[in-house]
Design an enzyme around this catalytic site. Structure first.
Site, PDB file in Angstrom:
ATOM      1  N   ASN A 178      -8.004  18.987 -41.411  1.00 33.04           N
ATOM      2  CA  ASN A 178      -6.669  19.535 -41.133  1.00 33.04           C
ATOM      3  C   ASN A 178      -6.887  20.786 -40.284  1.00 33.04           C
ATOM      4  O   ASN A 178      -7.183  21.853 -40.800  1.00 33.04           O
ATOM      5  CB  ASN A 178      -5.988  19.873 -42.459  1.00 33.04           C
ATOM      6  CG  ASN A 178      -4.564  20.373 -42.271  1.00 33.04           C
ATOM      7  OD1 ASN A 178      -4.113  20.580 -41.137  1.00 33.04           O
ATOM      8  ND2 ASN A 178      -3.863  20.576 -43.368  1.00 33.04           N
ATOM      9  N   LYS A 227      -9.360  23.112 -42.295  1.00 34.89           N
ATOM     10  CA  LYS A 227      -9.637  22.758 -43.688  1.00 34.89           C
ATOM     11  C   LYS A 227     -10.292  21.387 -43.709  1.00 34.89           C
ATOM     12  O   LYS A 227      -9.942  20.527 -42.881  1.00 34.89           O
ATOM     13  CB  LYS A 227      -8.327  22.663 -44.486  1.00 34.89           C
ATOM     14  CG  LYS A 227      -7.662  23.990 -44.755  1.00 34.89           C
ATOM     15  CD  LYS A 227      -6.489  23.789 -45.721  1.00 34.89           C
ATOM     16  CE  LYS A 227      -5.409  24.784 -45.392  1.00 34.89           C
ATOM     17  NZ  LYS A 227      -4.052  24.363 -45.651  1.00 34.89           N
ATOM     18  N   ARG A 239      -5.303  15.079 -39.952  1.00 38.43           N
ATOM     19  CA  ARG A 239      -3.875  15.337 -40.065  1.00 38.43           C
ATOM     20  C   ARG A 239      -3.383  15.774 -38.685  1.00 38.43           C
ATOM     21  O   ARG A 239      -3.944  16.691 -38.087  1.00 38.43           O
ATOM     22  CB  ARG A 239      -3.630  16.465 -41.067  1.00 38.43           C
ATOM     23  CG  ARG A 239      -2.173  16.764 -41.225  1.00 38.43           C
ATOM     24  CD  ARG A 239      -1.940  17.845 -42.242  1.00 38.43           C
ATOM     25  NE  ARG A 239      -0.508  17.999 -42.432  1.00 38.43           N
ATOM     26  CZ  ARG A 239       0.032  18.836 -43.287  1.00 38.43           C
ATOM     27  NH1 ARG A 239      -0.726  19.597 -44.041  1.00 38.43           N
ATOM     28  NH2 ARG A 239       1.342  18.925 -43.406  1.00 38.43           N
ATOM     29  N   HIS A 259       6.058  16.721 -43.154  1.00 37.84           N
ATOM     30  CA  HIS A 259       5.578  16.504 -44.533  1.00 37.84           C
ATOM     31  C   HIS A 259       5.639  15.016 -44.887  1.00 37.84           C
ATOM     32  O   HIS A 259       5.729  14.650 -46.057  1.00 37.84           O
ATOM     33  CB  HIS A 259       6.429  17.256 -45.584  1.00 37.84           C
ATOM     34  CG  HIS A 259       6.335  18.738 -45.535  1.00 37.84           C
ATOM     35  ND1 HIS A 259       7.434  19.564 -45.708  1.00 37.84           N
ATOM     36  CD2 HIS A 259       5.270  19.568 -45.371  1.00 37.84           C
ATOM     37  CE1 HIS A 259       7.059  20.828 -45.639  1.00 37.84           C
ATOM     38  NE2 HIS A 259       5.749  20.873 -45.428  1.00 37.84           N
ATOM     39  N   HIS A 283       9.823  18.370 -51.416  1.00 35.72           N
ATOM     40  CA  HIS A 283       8.515  19.008 -51.188  1.00 35.72           C
ATOM     41  C   HIS A 283       8.785  20.498 -51.013  1.00 35.72           C
ATOM     42  O   HIS A 283       9.248  20.943 -49.956  1.00 35.72           O
ATOM     43  CB  HIS A 283       7.871  18.397 -49.928  1.00 35.72           C
ATOM     44  CG  HIS A 283       6.547  19.005 -49.553  1.00 35.72           C
ATOM     45  ND1 HIS A 283       5.352  18.341 -49.676  1.00 35.72           N
ATOM     46  CD2 HIS A 283       6.236  20.223 -49.067  1.00 35.72           C
ATOM     47  CE1 HIS A 283       4.361  19.117 -49.291  1.00 35.72           C
ATOM     48  NE2 HIS A 283       4.874  20.270 -48.905  1.00 35.72           N
ATOM     49  N   GLY A 313       7.229  24.090 -51.043  1.00 36.25           N
ATOM     50  CA  GLY A 313       6.003  24.891 -51.012  1.00 36.25           C
ATOM     51  C   GLY A 313       6.248  26.099 -50.125  1.00 36.25           C
ATOM     52  O   GLY A 313       7.346  26.652 -50.109  1.00 36.25           O
ATOM     53  N   ARG A 322      10.361  30.900 -43.025  1.00 35.38           N
ATOM     54  CA  ARG A 322      11.248  30.249 -42.039  1.00 35.38           C
ATOM     55  C   ARG A 322      12.688  30.262 -42.526  1.00 35.38           C
ATOM     56  O   ARG A 322      12.950  30.053 -43.711  1.00 35.38           O
ATOM     57  CB  ARG A 322      10.807  28.800 -41.811  1.00 35.38           C
ATOM     58  CG  ARG A 322       9.575  28.677 -40.967  1.00 35.38           C
ATOM     59  CD  ARG A 322       9.100  27.235 -40.890  1.00 35.38           C
ATOM     60  NE  ARG A 322       7.773  27.113 -41.439  1.00 35.38           N
ATOM     61  CZ  ARG A 322       7.196  25.963 -41.791  1.00 35.38           C
ATOM     62  NH1 ARG A 322       7.836  24.825 -41.629  1.00 35.38           N
ATOM     63  NH2 ARG A 322       5.986  25.949 -42.296  1.00 35.38           N
ATOM     64  N   ARG A 363       5.750  33.256 -56.217  1.00 31.22           N
ATOM     65  CA  ARG A 363       5.316  33.913 -57.462  1.00 31.22           C
ATOM     66  C   ARG A 363       5.667  35.392 -57.424  1.00 31.22           C
ATOM     67  O   ARG A 363       6.184  35.954 -58.400  1.00 31.22           O
ATOM     68  CB  ARG A 363       3.802  33.760 -57.654  1.00 31.22           C
ATOM     69  CG  ARG A 363       3.421  32.438 -58.253  1.00 31.22           C
ATOM     70  CD  ARG A 363       1.957  32.188 -58.106  1.00 31.22           C
ATOM     71  NE  ARG A 363       1.611  32.034 -56.685  1.00 31.22           N
ATOM     72  CZ  ARG A 363       0.525  31.432 -56.244  1.00 31.22           C
ATOM     73  NH1 ARG A 363      -0.353  30.966 -57.093  1.00 31.22           N
ATOM     74  NH2 ARG A 363       0.297  31.301 -54.953  1.00 31.22           N
ATOM     75  N   GLU A 367      -1.906  15.004 -50.043  1.00 31.82           N
ATOM     76  CA  GLU A 367      -1.877  14.548 -48.653  1.00 31.82           C
ATOM     77  C   GLU A 367      -3.272  14.141 -48.172  1.00 31.82           C
ATOM     78  O   GLU A 367      -3.421  13.186 -47.422  1.00 31.82           O
ATOM     79  CB  GLU A 367      -1.295  15.653 -47.763  1.00 31.82           C
ATOM     80  CG  GLU A 367       0.206  15.829 -47.989  1.00 31.82           C
ATOM     81  CD  GLU A 367       0.732  17.200 -47.594  1.00 31.82           C
ATOM     82  OE1 GLU A 367       0.395  18.190 -48.282  1.00 31.82           O
ATOM     83  OE2 GLU A 367       1.470  17.290 -46.604  1.00 31.82           O
TER      84      GLU A 367
END
Ligand code: ADP
Length: 398
Positions: free
Chosen positions: A7, A14, A92, A181, A209, A211, A242, A286, A385
């Protein structure tokens, strides 16, 4: 067979190496600060080898990939003995435009088409291509597969993806809703269909989704019929940084009032807005939940906006699907925040949809949290994913 999943971002890359005989991760890691120094964190998962976490010079993605390969095969940190043990590589890729409705084996022609989609994904597609080119050079023996974030949404009907602007812009510039996504929505909606135990063609599933980036999809009979993200991942829900959907006239208005360019406004809408912009605290839910609990009114407002907009999209997709057999929560926030799930679903009580308070007290694992008598079943389904990319890679290289 081992599959390497990549990715690649503009300055990061990653990776996860899967043993696909057992569908387990044998090593994973992250290259950061590519082009501006370089840092590699490599974690062998199997075999008891130590972690590597140090600065490494990486002027381009090519050096990042060669460092990853060196670590994967090294005596001290490695999990395989040679490159030959990497059977295939899955990438990806953000934007497949309207050309790709499923994953595809990469050849020169596919690279050209991903290149043609750069105007649609100007930040991500060039980075994805750098990752592909670096892997083709470094591991020439391994077939490579591209898995697109947009592909799952290609089944949307025209009336869901055409923007009501002059039609010629769709014809001339491919201007339309694409959605993102998709790999995650595909995976969790398919899991929901298994759990529903109904004939596939009858299933109506809403996948949330939630996140850092968030999107919702309406999935009928296993096929996506609508989704909240658009031409780019800026549309739809408010997110970590965003704005999500706003009046498009805001862009010119803000540019005029603040004396900044249209490009700068778009950057603000991408990087300084969403729950970060409203709370002034953080883009991380969080931190915002903690600040709200400590009495920060703006953190509370940011959460309220997020819950409210999410509720509105779920409500509209119940209309789109004519009901929902399942509502699924996934990704960092959807999997881990009972407060978020409750704040949204508790407001659907009036139309007979409810969660179970006790069962909702779950984090990061597959769970059914449906309340008694609920017309829709509610699931928490952890997304994966990378595993989907690895599975597609095996399938396309058979
Ligand atoms: P990305 O879009 O970067 O892949 P993730 O799916 O990992 O993002 O989601 C990250 C978001 O999930 C962060 O805002 C994080 O705060 C949130 N999150 C993770 N764990 C929790 C938790 N226990 N409670 C609330 N939010 C959480």
């Amino acid at each position: 067979m081992n599959v390497l999943v990549i990715n690649a971002g503009s300055s990061s890359l990653k990776y996860q190496l899967f043993d696909m005989d057992t569908e387990t991760v044998v090593a994973k890691g992250l290259c950061e600060r590519i082009g501006i120094g370089g840092h590699l964190k490599h974690t062998p998962v199997a075999g008891g080898k130590p972690e590597f976490d140090e600065d490494v010079e990486m002027p381009t993605h090519a050096e990042a990939i060669s460092n990853v390969i060196e670590k994967l095969t090294s005596e001290r940190y490695g999990v395989i003995s040679s490159l030959d043990e990497i059977g295939a590589v899955g990438h990806r890729v953000l934007h497949g435009g309207k050309k790709f409705s499923e994953s595809v084996l990469i050849d020169d022609n596919v690279i050209d088409v991903i290149e043609e989609c750069v105007p649609l994904g100007p930040l991500h597609n060039p980075a994805n291509l750098m990752g592909i080119r670096a892997c083709r050079l470094a591991i020439p023996s391994a077939p490579q597969v591209a898995v697109f974030d947009t592909a799952f949404h290609q089944t949307m009907p025209e009336y869901a993806y055409i923007y009501p602007v002059p039609y010629r812009y769709y014809e001339e510039y491919d201007l339309r809703r694409y959605g993102f996504h998709g790999t995650s929505h595909r995976y969790v909606s398919a899991r929901a269909v298994e759990l529903l135990d109904m004939p596939l063609e009858d299933t109506r599933v809403i996948t949330c989704h939630l996140g850092n980036g968030s999107s919702i999809a309406a999935v009928k009979g296993g096929k996506c019929v609508d989704t909240t993200m658009g031409l780019t991942p800026l549309e739809g829900l408010p997110m970590g940084t965003r704005s999500g959907s706003i009046d498009p006239a805001v862009i010119k208005y803000l540019s005029d009032r603040a004396g900044i360019s249209l490009g700068e406004v778009i950057t603000i809408l991408n990087k300084e807005s969403g729950v970060l912009g409203v709370s002034g605290v953080s883009s991380d839910f969080r931190d915002i939940e903690a600040a709200a609990a400590d009495g920060s009114a703006r953190a509370r407002l940011a959460l309220d906006i997020f819950h409210y907009q999410t509720l509105k999209y779920i409500g509209s997709y119940i209309g789109v699907l004519g009901g929902a057999d399942a509502i699924v929560f996934t990704a960092g926030l959807g999997e881990n925040s009972p407060a978020t799930r409750a704040a949204i679903i508790d407001r659907l009580g009036g139309i007979g949809i409810a969660i179970d308070k006790e069962k909702n007290n779950t984090r990061g694992k597959l769970a059914e949290i449906t309340g008694e008598g609920s017309l829709s079943r509610i699931f928490v389904i952890p997304t994966n994913e990378e595993l989907v990319i690895a599975r597609d890679t095996i399938q396309k290289t058979k």
